[in-house]
Design a protein around this motif. Structure first.
Motif, PDB file in Angstrom:
ATOM      1  N   LEU A 196       0.898  -1.293   0.061  1.00 58.84           N
ATOM      2  CA  LEU A 196       0.125   0.093   0.022  1.00 58.84           C
ATOM      3  C   LEU A 196       0.846   1.183  -0.195  1.00 58.84           C
ATOM      4  CD1 LEU A 196      -2.789  -0.818   2.520  1.00 58.84           C
ATOM      5  CD2 LEU A 196      -3.038  -0.537   0.016  1.00 58.84           C
ATOM      6  N   ALA A 350      -6.682   0.132  -4.491  1.00 62.69           N
ATOM      7  CA  ALA A 350      -6.176   1.586  -3.913  1.00 62.69           C
ATOM      8  C   ALA A 350      -5.471   2.295  -5.124  1.00 62.69           C
ATOM      9  CB  ALA A 350      -5.579   1.397  -2.593  1.00 62.69           C
ATOM     10  N   LEU A 377      -7.640  -1.593   4.831  1.00 61.67           N
ATOM     11  CA  LEU A 377      -7.703  -0.431   3.988  1.00 61.67           C
ATOM     12  C   LEU A 377      -8.293   0.864   4.604  1.00 61.67           C
ATOM     13  CD1 LEU A 377      -9.624  -1.955   0.910  1.00 61.67           C
ATOM     14  CD2 LEU A 377      -7.198  -1.378   0.862  1.00 61.67           C
ATOM     15  N   ARG A 378      -9.031   0.955   5.301  1.00 55.48           N
ATOM     16  CA  ARG A 378      -9.468   2.058   6.325  1.00 55.48           C
ATOM     17  C   ARG A 378      -8.409   2.598   7.045  1.00 55.48           C
ATOM     18  NH1 ARG A 378     -15.800   0.238   8.007  1.00 55.48           N
ATOM     19  NH2 ARG A 378     -16.662   0.903   6.023  1.00 55.48           N
ATOM     20  N   ILE A 382      -7.695   4.649   3.020  1.00 53.58           N
ATOM     21  CA  ILE A 382      -8.258   4.471   1.734  1.00 53.58           C
ATOM     22  C   ILE A 382      -9.892   4.289   2.127  1.00 53.58           C
ATOM     23  CG2 ILE A 382      -8.385   2.804  -0.275  1.00 53.58           C
ATOM     24  CD1 ILE A 382      -5.655   4.359   0.031  1.00 53.58           C
ATOM     25  N   GLU A 383     -10.575   5.061   1.214  1.00 48.78           N
ATOM     26  CA  GLU A 383     -11.993   5.064   1.524  1.00 48.78           C
ATOM     27  C   GLU A 383     -12.542   3.773   0.931  1.00 48.78           C
ATOM     28  OE1 GLU A 383     -16.253   7.345   0.293  1.00 48.78           O
ATOM     29  OE2 GLU A 383     -14.084   8.188   0.057  1.00 48.78           O
ATOM     30  N   VAL A 397     -14.233   0.752  -3.671  1.00 50.87           N
ATOM     31  CA  VAL A 397     -12.886   1.230  -3.183  1.00 50.87           C
ATOM     32  C   VAL A 397     -12.848   2.520  -3.807  1.00 50.87           C
ATOM     33  CG1 VAL A 397     -10.435   0.920  -2.939  1.00 50.87           C
ATOM     34  CG2 VAL A 397     -12.058  -1.170  -2.541  1.00 50.87           C
ATOM     35  N   PRO A 399      -9.894   4.933  -4.795  1.00 50.66           N
ATOM     36  CA  PRO A 399      -8.608   4.907  -4.785  1.00 50.66           C
ATOM     37  C   PRO A 399      -7.956   6.146  -4.076  1.00 50.66           C
ATOM     38  CG  PRO A 399      -9.210   4.772  -6.781  1.00 50.66           C
ATOM     39  CD  PRO A 399     -10.470   4.988  -6.219  1.00 50.66           C
ATOM     40  N   GLY A 400      -6.621   6.273  -3.717  1.00 49.67           N
ATOM     41  CA  GLY A 400      -6.066   7.338  -2.899  1.00 49.67           C
ATOM     42  C   GLY A 400      -4.750   6.954  -2.294  1.00 49.67           C
ATOM     43  N   LYS A 401      -3.992   7.797  -1.815  1.00 51.00           N
ATOM     44  CA  LYS A 401      -2.568   7.547  -1.249  1.00 51.00           C
ATOM     45  C   LYS A 401      -2.604   7.076   0.255  1.00 51.00           C
ATOM     46  CE  LYS A 401       1.807   9.835  -0.945  1.00 51.00           C
ATOM     47  NZ  LYS A 401       2.464  11.042  -0.959  1.00 51.00           N
ATOM     48  N   ALA A 402      -2.119   6.046   0.457  1.00 47.01           N
ATOM     49  CA  ALA A 402      -2.047   5.510   1.827  1.00 47.01           C
ATOM     50  C   ALA A 402      -1.307   6.299   2.891  1.00 47.01           C
ATOM     51  CB  ALA A 402      -1.354   4.144   2.081  1.00 47.01           C
TER      52      ALA A 402
END
Length: 644
Positions: A196, A350, A377-378, A382-383, A397, A399-402
């Motif tokens: 991640l 993600a 993920l949460r 990550i939403e 999911v 996507p986004g930066k962890a």
């Protein structure tokens, strides 16, 4: 005197069928044979020994010599010898043939090392083509033919001057245990966090990571595809940002990526590469040459990617991946996709360009995988949303930066923890493992541990930071442990807990030298189970366990959980020998030190002063120099001094 020449003698031509002398006699014209009693009287009139001499003359010389070499005890009166068991000669020939095959395989392996390094792929292709051409006349299973060739290519013969490794003798101290240790750290959750972080080029530090083979192979594989990960000897993993592994910032073309020997590493890196334009070759160790990638090959075209095998007809690695990064917004996960691959797919989501919905309703383990990955993920920022409406299970999911707001934990290796917690059932005493049991990362397996120990009657206590099991406390060293509850059904256990559960179920059968085989999970490898039973002196016959002579040959464990189970089985039958103890140290480096120091193991290392100081109870060793005196110089008589 008249001398007739040879040509004038009366002789009959054997080919002259008109000659009456060549015609066979009628049965009525033949002389009558004497009665049996007359023949018997004639034989009785012969001198003693004549019959034996005639028999000896009629036998071949080699048979007579063999009989003469046999000792009198091996001979039987009257020629009445027992027949060998049916198939005994055939088994002897098969054993001899197996020995010849081993020698030929070793010779083939040595000859492979003499081939020039240049053109190695061409040599292997030519050998494979010739092998398949000739082997197809013997077997009609092309998959089996390819697997045998791949195994032959992997054989490595140890040099003759190399010291041959000895099997690891498992002989634990059978006393009530008193274990108080940190829970074994998981090597799976840190790999998820590393992936991640590399997917979004996040900067973070992971603490307490076990630097074993799976972790290091995953770290190096991610670095090969653009990650910036670094490790320290104290168990820290430094994620240094840089370019994200997933996304469209940079394509990866014509690269070779090594993923090691763990299928989870393969799935993690493969799905990360699906999110960007890529063309690469994936290789691994021998264990991944036989993994079935057919479900992946059928599924990846839905994601705009293609996976082809380098070796025609071979299911596993090496393989080539081509990805267009044209990803859909909805994905229906098929039922035949491995659970590890589903986890890797959700992690890779993600880094997708747009939000995606993963439909998991058709997958048999979709619910357990989604419930395990949702909190991970949460926690990484990550939403993710889990929807379960009328059986249509799906995970959405964004996507986004962890971003790890709280330092991510390593989790607990539940298969290793279950083996340690099972020690009181075999030796008595108590085991306490300290760790974050509320955040193991796999709630289903944790509940499986709880249900397994409750089924056999072990007293297990869970808290937020500790798990403890006790059984038979207060008994003496020589006292017999009370019987456990019979465990008759193992079909619902996770695969990582099945070996430990099998040992707990076999405790009554080993002590009673027989019993009923518990119900096993579907698709259980019965050959492996039978081999494990033989180490304990048991055999399965129509669902019943019967006592046999324990196997004297060392056992090679196929996986980490089975090696742990064999270490527990040594409490029931000591001196079991394990061929590959390194399969445990690859995942848990300190396990054998703790195992050999039972009943009160400790992970604290001795200081340099303690290791250098001599043991007080052991006298210092003296070096004795012996010289050889010639016999001619030896005195005729040795005179010893008088002692007071």
């Amino acid at each position: 005197m008249t001398i007739k020449s040879h040509s004038s003698r009366e002789s009959r031509n054997p080919r002259d069928f008109n000659d009456p002398r060549n015609k066979p006699q009628e049965r009525s014209e033949r002389p009558e044979r004497p009665e049996r009693s007359e023949w018997a009287s004639r034989r009785s009139d012969r001198p003693e020994g004549a019959t034996r001499e005639r028999t000896e003359r009629s036998r071949p010389d080699w048979a007579v010599r063999t009989e003469q070499r046999r000792s009198p005890r091996e001979r039987f009166e009257g020629g009445d010898r027992p027949r060998p068991p049916r198939g005994a000669g055939l088994l002897a020939e098969l054993r001899e043939l197996d020995r010849d095959l081993i020698k030929m395989i070793a010779r083939r392996s040595r000859m492979l090392t003499r081939l020039p390094a240049s053109g190695a792929s061409d040599h292997e292709r030519e050998l494979r083509t010739s092998w398949e051409e000739h082997a197809s006349a013997v077997s009609r299973d092309p998959k089996l033919i390819r697997q045998i060739f791949a195994l032959l290519q992997e054989v490595e013969v140890a040099p003759a001057d190399m010291e041959q490794p000895t099997a690891f003798n498992l002989a634990p101290m059978r006393k009530p245990v008193n274990v108080d240790l940190p829970a074994p750290a998981s090597d799976r959750l840190p790999r998820v966090h590393m992936t991640l972080a590399a997917s979004g080029a996040s900067e973070c530090v992971l603490h307490g990571v076990p630097l074993n083979n799976p972790v290091m192979e995953c770290l190096k594989g991610l670095n090969q595809v653009g990650a910036r990960l670094r490790w320290e000897e104290d168990g820290r993993i430094l994620c240094q940002g840089g370019e994200p592994v997933s996304g469209y910032s940079k394509s990866i073309l014509d690269k070779v990526v090594h993923v090691g020997d763990d299928p989870f590493n393969l799935f993690l890196i493969l799905f990360q590469m699906v999110t960007r334009p890529a063309r690469l070759k994936i290789i691994g160790e021998s264990g991944l040459k036989f993994v079935d990638l057919a479900p992946l090959r059928h599924f990846l075209p839905l994601l705009g990617a293609r996976l082809t095998s380098v070796v025609p007809g071979q299911e596993g690695l090496p393989a080539r991946l081509e990805s267009s990064a044209m990803l859909p917004s909805e994905v229906a996960v098929p039922a035949d996709l491995p659970a590890d691959a589903v986890e890797a797919l959700l992690i890779a989501a993600a880094g997708w360009e747009r939000p995606v919905t993963m439909a998991l309703g058709e997958h048999p383990e979709g619910r357990s995988v989604a419930s395990k990955m949702l909190p991970i993920l949460r926690d990484a920022g990550i939403e993710a949303t889990l929807t379960d409406a009328e059986g249509a299970l799906s995970l959405h999911v964004v996507p986004g930066k962890a971003h790890f707001g709280v330092e991510p934990g390593t989790g607990i290796n539940l298969s290793a923890a279950a083996a340690l917690l099972a020690l009181p059932a075999l030796a008595g005493g108590s085991v306490k493992l300290r760790g974050a049991w509320d955040a193991t990362g796999d709630d289903q397996t944790r509940e499986g541990v709880r249900e397994l120990f409750a089924a056999v009657g072990l007293d297990m206590r869970f808290s937020a930071d500790c798990a403890a099991v006790s059984f038979g406390e207060g008994l003496g060293e020589d006292a017999e442990l009370p019987p456990l509850k019979p465990l008759t059904d193992l079909s619902g256990l996770p695969s990582s807990l099945f070996p430990v559960g099998l040992v707990l179920a076999l405790i009554p059968a080993v002590r009673a030298k027989g019993g009923d085989l518990p119900r096993l999970p579907q698709n259980t490898d019965m050959t492996l189970v039978e081999s494990f039973l033989n180490q304990l002196g048991l055999s399965c016959e129509d669902g019943r366990l019967v006592s046999i002579a324990p196997a004297s040959t060392p056992w090679a464990s196929p996986s980490f959980p089975w090696a742990l189970a064999l270490s527990l089985a040594a409490f029931l039958r000591p001196n079991i020998k394990l061929v590959n103890p390194g399969i445990v140290t690859n995942h848990l480096p300190w396990y054998w030190n703790a195992y050999n120091s039972l009943p009160t193991p400790s992970l604290a290392r001795k200081s340099a002063e303690e290791e250098a100081a001599p043991a007080p109870s052991r006298p210092a060793r003296r070096r004795v120099l012996a010289s050889h005196t010639p016999e001619s110089e030896m005195p005729d008589e040795i005179v010893y001094p008088d002692e007071d």
